[in-house]
Write a protein that holds these residues in place. Structure first.
Motif, PDB file in Angstrom:
ATOM      1  N   ALA A 115       0.827  -1.203   0.000  1.00  0.00           N
ATOM      2  CA  ALA A 115       0.000   0.000   0.000  1.00  0.00           C
ATOM      3  C   ALA A 115       0.865   1.258   0.000  1.00  0.00           C
ATOM      4  O   ALA A 115       0.541   2.251  -0.662  1.00  0.00           O
ATOM      5  CB  ALA A 115      -0.934   0.005   1.211  1.00  0.00           C
ATOM      6  N   ALA A 116       1.983   1.220   0.740  1.00  0.00           N
ATOM      7  CA  ALA A 116       2.889   2.375   0.776  1.00  0.00           C
ATOM      8  C   ALA A 116       3.470   2.648  -0.601  1.00  0.00           C
ATOM      9  O   ALA A 116       3.545   3.802  -1.044  1.00  0.00           O
ATOM     10  CB  ALA A 116       4.006   2.138   1.786  1.00  0.00           C
ATOM     11  N   ALA A 117       3.882   1.587  -1.288  1.00  0.00           N
ATOM     12  CA  ALA A 117       4.444   1.755  -2.634  1.00  0.00           C
ATOM     13  C   ALA A 117       3.396   2.317  -3.585  1.00  0.00           C
ATOM     14  O   ALA A 117       3.673   3.245  -4.356  1.00  0.00           O
ATOM     15  CB  ALA A 117       4.967   0.419  -3.145  1.00  0.00           C
ATOM     16  N   LYS A 118       2.215   1.784  -3.543  1.00  0.00           N
ATOM     17  CA  LYS A 118       1.156   2.202  -4.457  1.00  0.00           C
ATOM     18  C   LYS A 118       0.731   3.650  -4.207  1.00  0.00           C
ATOM     19  O   LYS A 118       0.530   4.424  -5.157  1.00  0.00           O
ATOM     20  CB  LYS A 118      -0.050   1.277  -4.307  1.00  0.00           C
ATOM     21  N   THR A 119       0.605   4.023  -2.946  1.00  0.00           N
ATOM     22  CA  THR A 119       0.074   5.347  -2.595  1.00  0.00           C
ATOM     23  C   THR A 119       1.140   6.433  -2.622  1.00  0.00           C
ATOM     24  O   THR A 119       0.904   7.528  -3.129  1.00  0.00           O
ATOM     25  CB  THR A 119      -0.574   5.308  -1.200  1.00  0.00           C
TER      26      THR A 119
END
Length: 399
Positions: A115-119
């Motif tokens: 989620a951190a990478a995507k956001t």
């Protein structure tokens, strides 16, 4: 420790805070930020970083990741943040800052990495081991990009705060770089440590730690192995006057935190270009046994100095006068700081409802304090911009 610097270098800030509090516009138990000064400080730091060829990322945790603080920093020319943890990443992203650096000091939990990478798509992501590198790279691959990875390294003799230890063995940096390059979705981009600079009480100066030499030695080994354009992230006690020395030592990135609000240890010793831009404000609740008890919740005093006589300006009227200064007993870290105790002896004893202003180097994100951004102090037109909690979220004060 910083109250005298506030009184001397930014007295209008103190007076504005007391006035706004007495008008019912500022809550007690609040870290108050002078946003005009924050913007000016950011501009100084950005200019000096650019002059020395350094990338610059703003640290926001000391002032509770305030959204108005983030916007003031961006107006000053710094558009990227370093997130000490995921809470910082969420808050600064929400405030509109790009994420320059994630994963240092706190690594990202395994089920948050994707989620951190995507956001966030951070420019750089620090990893302490191969497992964490794999999690970051897998998240980046799923999000459709290749993540630049910084390897946190350590060598014998390096200095770490207790509980901050961890990282790759610096002697293995060539192999580490090859392994990070081999992880699908990631690439080796550089090295980091903390702290690279530290205040030395004996000399009363900021000095390089052994960690900085470890970075330099690792960078030299990488260069001999044919790796060019390596990022060297070297945070710690960052003010504008230290940036040239960092660049000379080979650093390519800096991460001012307390420097943005003029509260590094060196700011106590010297008048640096950054002005003080944060204070802690609360109010007197009641009197008992010769003490005036003021409301607590935000009394974290960063232990960079030995114990000292904590003082506060206590008044119902805007003032910076020495006659308004009173000694304060702050509960020890082992106690819950429901109150601090102000000396109420002598004439003009504090009264319930009086404002109490403190100047110390705080860590607002670990307290129960409100975080308040105030603009317009430099033009004598103060306005409360935000009242938030330590996660950069609006606080519905008073209820």
């Amino acid at each position: 420790m910083f109250l005298e610097i506030l009184r001397r270098r930014n007295p209008a800030f103190i007076e504005s805070a007391i006035r706004l509090h007495q008008q019912g516009k500022l809550p007690a138990n609040a870290y108050v930020l002078d946003l005009d000064t924050v913007e000016a400080n950011a501009r100084v730091l950005k200019s000096e970083a650019s002059r020395n060829g350094l990338k610059i990322f703003a640290m926001t945790k000391q002032v509770g990741r305030s959204s108005s603080f983030c916007r003031a920093v961006m107006r000053g020319g710094i558009d990227r943040a370093v997130a000490v943890d995921m809470a910082c990443a969420r808050a600064t992203h929400k405030a509109g800052m790009k994420l320059g650096h994630l994963g240092h000091l706190q690594q990202v939990a395994k089920f948050e990495a994707a989620a951190a990478a995507k956001t966030f798509k951070p420019d750089y992501w620090t990893v302490f081991n191969d497992t964490k590198a794999g999690e970051a790279a897998t998240g980046a691959k799923a999000a459709g990009y290749v993540q630049d990875l910084l390897a946190r390294i350590a060598a014998e003799g390096d200095i770490f705060y207790r509980g901050h230890e961890g990282g790759f063995n610096a002697a293995d940096i060539i192999d580490v770089a090859d392994r990070l390059d081999a992880v699908e979705g990631g690439r080796f981009a550089g090295i980091t440590t903390f702290p690279a600079l530290l205040f030395d009480h004996a000399s009363r100066k900021v000095l390089p730690t052994p960690n900085l030499a470890t970075l330099a030695k690792a960078a030299e080994a990488l260069a001999k192995a044919g790796r060019k354009d390596i990022e060297i992230n070297a945070p710690g006690t960052t003010s504008s006057v230290m940036l040239a020395a960092l660049a000379e030592a080979g650093a390519t990135q800096c991460e001012p935190g307390n420097g943005l609000h003029g509260t590094t240890a060196l700011h106590v010793m010297e008048d640096l270009p950054e002005l003080p831009a944060v204070l802690y404000l609360t109010e007197v609740s009641h009197l008992s046994g010769g003490k005036a008890y003021c409301l607590g919740g935000g009394f974290y005093i960063d232990p960079i100095f030995p114990d000292y006589d904590v003082k506060a300006i206590v008044s119902a009227e805007p003032t910076t006068a020495g006659s308004a200064l009173r000694s304060v007993e702050v509960p020890p870290p082992s106690a819950i700081d429901y109150y601090a105790m102000i000396d109420a002896a002598g004439a003009n004893a504090p009264k319930p409802g009086d404002s109490a202003v403190f100047g110390f180097r705080g860590q607002a994100f670990v307290t129960r304090a409100h975080i308040v951004g105030v603009s317009g102090i430099s033009t004598d037109n103060p306005k409360v911009e935000t009242i938030e909690n330590g996660f950069g979220e609006p606080y519905a004060w008073p209820i």
